[in-house]
Design a protein around this motif. Structure first.
Motif, PDB file in Angstrom:
ATOM      1  N   ALA A  84       0.825  -1.213   0.000  1.00 17.18           N
ATOM      2  CA  ALA A  84       0.000   0.000   0.000  1.00 17.18           C
ATOM      3  C   ALA A  84       0.853   1.255   0.000  1.00 17.18           C
ATOM      4  O   ALA A  84       0.487   2.259  -0.599  1.00 17.18           O
ATOM      5  N   SER A  85       2.033   1.189   0.651  1.00 15.06           N
ATOM      6  CA  SER A  85       2.863   2.387   0.714  1.00 15.06           C
ATOM      7  C   SER A  85       3.619   2.619  -0.589  1.00 15.06           C
ATOM      8  O   SER A  85       4.048   3.732  -0.863  1.00 15.06           O
ATOM      9  N   PHE A  86       3.772   1.571  -1.418  1.00 18.64           N
ATOM     10  CA  PHE A  86       4.445   1.753  -2.702  1.00 18.64           C
ATOM     11  C   PHE A  86       3.455   1.962  -3.834  1.00 18.64           C
ATOM     12  O   PHE A  86       3.859   2.203  -4.965  1.00 18.64           O
ATOM     13  N   PHE A  87       2.162   1.846  -3.519  1.00 22.03           N
ATOM     14  CA  PHE A  87       1.146   1.936  -4.560  1.00 22.03           C
ATOM     15  C   PHE A  87       1.212   3.229  -5.372  1.00 22.03           C
ATOM     16  O   PHE A  87       1.163   3.165  -6.609  1.00 22.03           O
ATOM     17  N   PRO A  88       1.371   4.413  -4.749  1.00 24.06           N
ATOM     18  CA  PRO A  88       1.416   5.632  -5.576  1.00 24.06           C
ATOM     19  C   PRO A  88       2.557   5.612  -6.584  1.00 24.06           C
ATOM     20  O   PRO A  88       2.392   6.027  -7.732  1.00 24.06           O
ATOM     21  N   PHE A  89       3.698   5.092  -6.172  1.00 23.55           N
ATOM     22  CA  PHE A  89       4.864   5.019  -7.065  1.00 23.55           C
ATOM     23  C   PHE A  89       4.570   4.117  -8.257  1.00 23.55           C
ATOM     24  O   PHE A  89       4.826   4.476  -9.415  1.00 23.55           O
ATOM     25  N   ILE A  90       4.016   2.940  -7.978  1.00 15.51           N
ATOM     26  CA  ILE A  90       3.750   1.976  -9.047  1.00 15.51           C
ATOM     27  C   ILE A  90       2.656   2.491  -9.975  1.00 15.51           C
ATOM     28  O   ILE A  90       2.724   2.333 -11.193  1.00 15.51           O
ATOM     29  N   PHE A  91       1.653   3.136  -9.393  1.00 15.31           N
ATOM     30  CA  PHE A  91       0.580   3.723 -10.198  1.00 15.31           C
ATOM     31  C   PHE A  91       1.148   4.760 -11.165  1.00 15.31           C
ATOM     32  O   PHE A  91       0.837   4.762 -12.354  1.00 15.31           O
ATOM     33  N   THR A  92       2.000   5.638 -10.637  1.00 18.39           N
ATOM     34  CA  THR A  92       2.615   6.676 -11.470  1.00 18.39           C
ATOM     35  C   THR A  92       3.438   6.059 -12.586  1.00 18.39           C
ATOM     36  O   THR A  92       3.319   6.453 -13.752  1.00 18.39           O
ATOM     37  N   LEU A  93       4.249   5.083 -12.211  1.00 22.20           N
ATOM     38  CA  LEU A  93       5.123   4.430 -13.183  1.00 22.20           C
ATOM     39  C   LEU A  93       4.305   3.797 -14.308  1.00 22.20           C
ATOM     40  O   LEU A  93       4.576   4.009 -15.488  1.00 22.20           O
ATOM     41  N   PHE A  94       3.280   3.020 -13.923  1.00 19.61           N
ATOM     42  CA  PHE A  94       2.473   2.308 -14.906  1.00 19.61           C
ATOM     43  C   PHE A  94       1.806   3.289 -15.865  1.00 19.61           C
ATOM     44  O   PHE A  94       1.878   3.123 -17.080  1.00 19.61           O
ATOM     45  N   PHE A  95       1.168   4.331 -15.323  1.00 20.72           N
ATOM     46  CA  PHE A  95       0.407   5.207 -16.212  1.00 20.72           C
ATOM     47  C   PHE A  95       1.285   6.157 -17.001  1.00 20.72           C
ATOM     48  O   PHE A  95       0.931   6.559 -18.102  1.00 20.72           O
ATOM     49  N   PHE A  96       2.457   6.485 -16.472  1.00 21.55           N
ATOM     50  CA  PHE A  96       3.402   7.295 -17.246  1.00 21.55           C
ATOM     51  C   PHE A  96       3.880   6.510 -18.468  1.00 21.55           C
ATOM     52  O   PHE A  96       3.869   7.023 -19.595  1.00 21.55           O
ATOM     53  N   ILE A  97       4.256   5.252 -18.261  1.00 24.50           N
ATOM     54  CA  ILE A  97       4.741   4.424 -19.371  1.00 24.50           C
ATOM     55  C   ILE A  97       3.605   4.130 -20.345  1.00 24.50           C
ATOM     56  O   ILE A  97       3.780   4.217 -21.557  1.00 24.50           O
ATOM     57  N   LEU A  98       2.429   3.808 -19.799  1.00 25.27           N
ATOM     58  CA  LEU A  98       1.286   3.508 -20.671  1.00 25.27           C
ATOM     59  C   LEU A  98       0.931   4.709 -21.539  1.00 25.27           C
ATOM     60  O   LEU A  98       0.737   4.578 -22.753  1.00 25.27           O
ATOM     61  N   ALA A  99       0.878   5.886 -20.920  1.00 26.57           N
ATOM     62  CA  ALA A  99       0.550   7.091 -21.684  1.00 26.57           C
ATOM     63  C   ALA A  99       1.622   7.363 -22.729  1.00 26.57           C
ATOM     64  O   ALA A  99       1.316   7.753 -23.861  1.00 26.57           O
ATOM     65  N   GLY A 100       2.896   7.135 -22.381  1.00 31.10           N
ATOM     66  CA  GLY A 100       3.976   7.332 -23.345  1.00 31.10           C
ATOM     67  C   GLY A 100       3.864   6.393 -24.525  1.00 31.10           C
ATOM     68  O   GLY A 100       3.990   6.812 -25.681  1.00 31.10           O
ATOM     69  N   ASN A 101       3.576   5.114 -24.241  1.00 34.45           N
ATOM     70  CA  ASN A 101       3.455   4.128 -25.315  1.00 34.45           C
ATOM     71  C   ASN A 101       2.289   4.466 -26.238  1.00 34.45           C
ATOM     72  O   ASN A 101       2.385   4.336 -27.458  1.00 34.45           O
ATOM     73  N   TYR A 102       1.174   4.873 -25.646  1.00 34.11           N
ATOM     74  CA  TYR A 102      -0.017   5.133 -26.456  1.00 34.11           C
ATOM     75  C   TYR A 102       0.065   6.465 -27.191  1.00 34.11           C
ATOM     76  O   TYR A 102      -0.421   6.580 -28.311  1.00 34.11           O
ATOM     77  N   LEU A 103       0.701   7.466 -26.578  1.00 34.00           N
ATOM     78  CA  LEU A 103       0.867   8.746 -27.290  1.00 34.00           C
ATOM     79  C   LEU A 103       1.715   8.539 -28.539  1.00 34.00           C
ATOM     80  O   LEU A 103       1.476   9.165 -29.567  1.00 34.00           O
TER      81      LEU A 103
END
Lengths: 249, 100
Positions: A84-103
């Motif tokens: 739970a304490s690492f969740f914000p980091f992993i969320f950011t990482l996942f959506f940053f990479i996903l948005a980069g790939n899709y853009l």
């Protein structure tokens, strides 16, 4: 990009400074522009998705909630309660990479995840975090992991360097995987698109045969949509696995 | 009571799917095979990167030590071999069966 009969597949990854003189002076290229765009898109998605804060979510809010819960469950299932304490980091990482790939899949855009400098920086961030967390949680016992339990002492001079190298190879493999997948996909797009332009030079016969590469490119877009989310997921889940090893006592 | 309702909904959904030919036994089997093929290709790609990345790290460390200590190629040879070994270890960690 395809000049005459030669195919320039790597030209699409070149960085150019944008915004005229100011961009030149700051060496400000497309890459940071698209990174900012990715961040803004993700933040806007979450902000406008969650703004109604309805008990019964609408479509937009449901999408935001699904994304949130998906990563949260992944983090907690993989890492454990500490996840739970690492969740914000992993969320950011996942959506940053996903948005980069899709853009990067949009025409005339640029894929910042196709540069090893970017993916390696992300992977090093994960690596440094896992080392810091390991040292904090396990202290000096962290170094005991480099000697496999039950191995004979005579083999230690061979086993310990191999274990250390295996550990150090994590950020490299993490970054190469993402970068190689993105480059390969975009190179394939470029190659088949160039075939279309070349075939157009052969008159009516070429026009007919050009349907082939176009059809392949359409299929490739579908494949790249899959690869984009898969690579973001792999990056996030491997981060979770490394963090689980770090917080294990 | 709500669970009952849910159960009846699920069974009705299944029946409707079978009626309309959306989901047959063959279909589910095929999709499972598909998933297997997908994961196998992903696994193969991952194994390749794991192997290469360990070798890269080994070669980089060896080359750096050689440059620093002005020894020509002895550390490069040692660490390239160790890197290859670490690559095999990475792949083994990837494919080894889960502990029983």
């Amino acid at each position: 990009m395809a000049g005459g009969s030669s195919i320039d597949v790597l030209g699409q990854f070149e960085l150019h400074s944008v915004f005229g003189g100011l961009g030149d002076a700051l060496h400000f290229s497309q890459s940071p522009v698209y990174m900012m765009l990715a961040v803004v898109l993700v933040l806007a998605f979450l902000y406008f998705g969650m703004r109604p804060a309805a008990v019964v979510p609408g479509r937009f809010q449901a999408a935001a909630e699904v994304c949130y819960e998906f990563i949260r469950n992944m983090a907690i299932d993989t890492i454990g309660p500490e996840g739970a304490s690492f969740f914000p980091f992993i969320f950011t990482l996942f959506f940053f990479i996903l948005a980069g790939n899709y853009l990067g899949l949009l025409p005339f855009s640029y894929t910042f995840t196709s540069h090893i400098a970017v993916t390696f920086a992300l992977a090093m961030m994960v690596f440094v975090l896992t080392v810091v967390v390991s040292l904090k949680v396990q202290g000096i016992r962290f170094f005991a992991h480099f000697m496999p339990a039950g191995a004979s002492l005579a083999l230690a001079p061979l086993l310990i360097p191999i274990e250390i190298l295996s550990f150090l190879s994590r950020p490299v493999s993490l970054s190469i995987r993402l970068f190689a997948n993105m480059v390969a996909g975009h190179v394939m797009f470029e190659i088949f698109a160039s075939f279309v332009i070349m075939l157009a030079g052969f008159g009516v016969v070429g026009d007919v045969f050009a349907i082939g590469p176009i059809a392949i490119n359409v299929a490739l877009v579908a494949l790249e949509l899959l690869v984009g989310v898969l690579q973001a997921y792999v990056f996030a889940i491997l981060t979770c696995i490394y963090l689980r090893e770090a917080v294990a006592h | 009571m709500s669970e009952d309702k849910n159960d009846s909904f699920l069974s009705r959904l299944k029946a409707a799917e079978r009626r309309s030919g959306l989901k047959t036994e063959d279909d589910t089997k095929e999709s499972a095979d598909d998933k297997d093929g997908q994961s196998l290709a992903t696994l193969a790609l991952r194994a390749g990167t794991e192997m290469i990345s360990a070798l890269i790290v080994g070669v980089c460390i060896g080359w750096g030590l050689d440059k620093w200590l002005h020894t020509r190629a002895i550390f490069l040879i040692i660490f390239a071999l160790l890197g290859g070994g670490a690559g095999v270890l990475n792949v083994w960690r990837l494919v080894k069966p889960p502990p029983v």
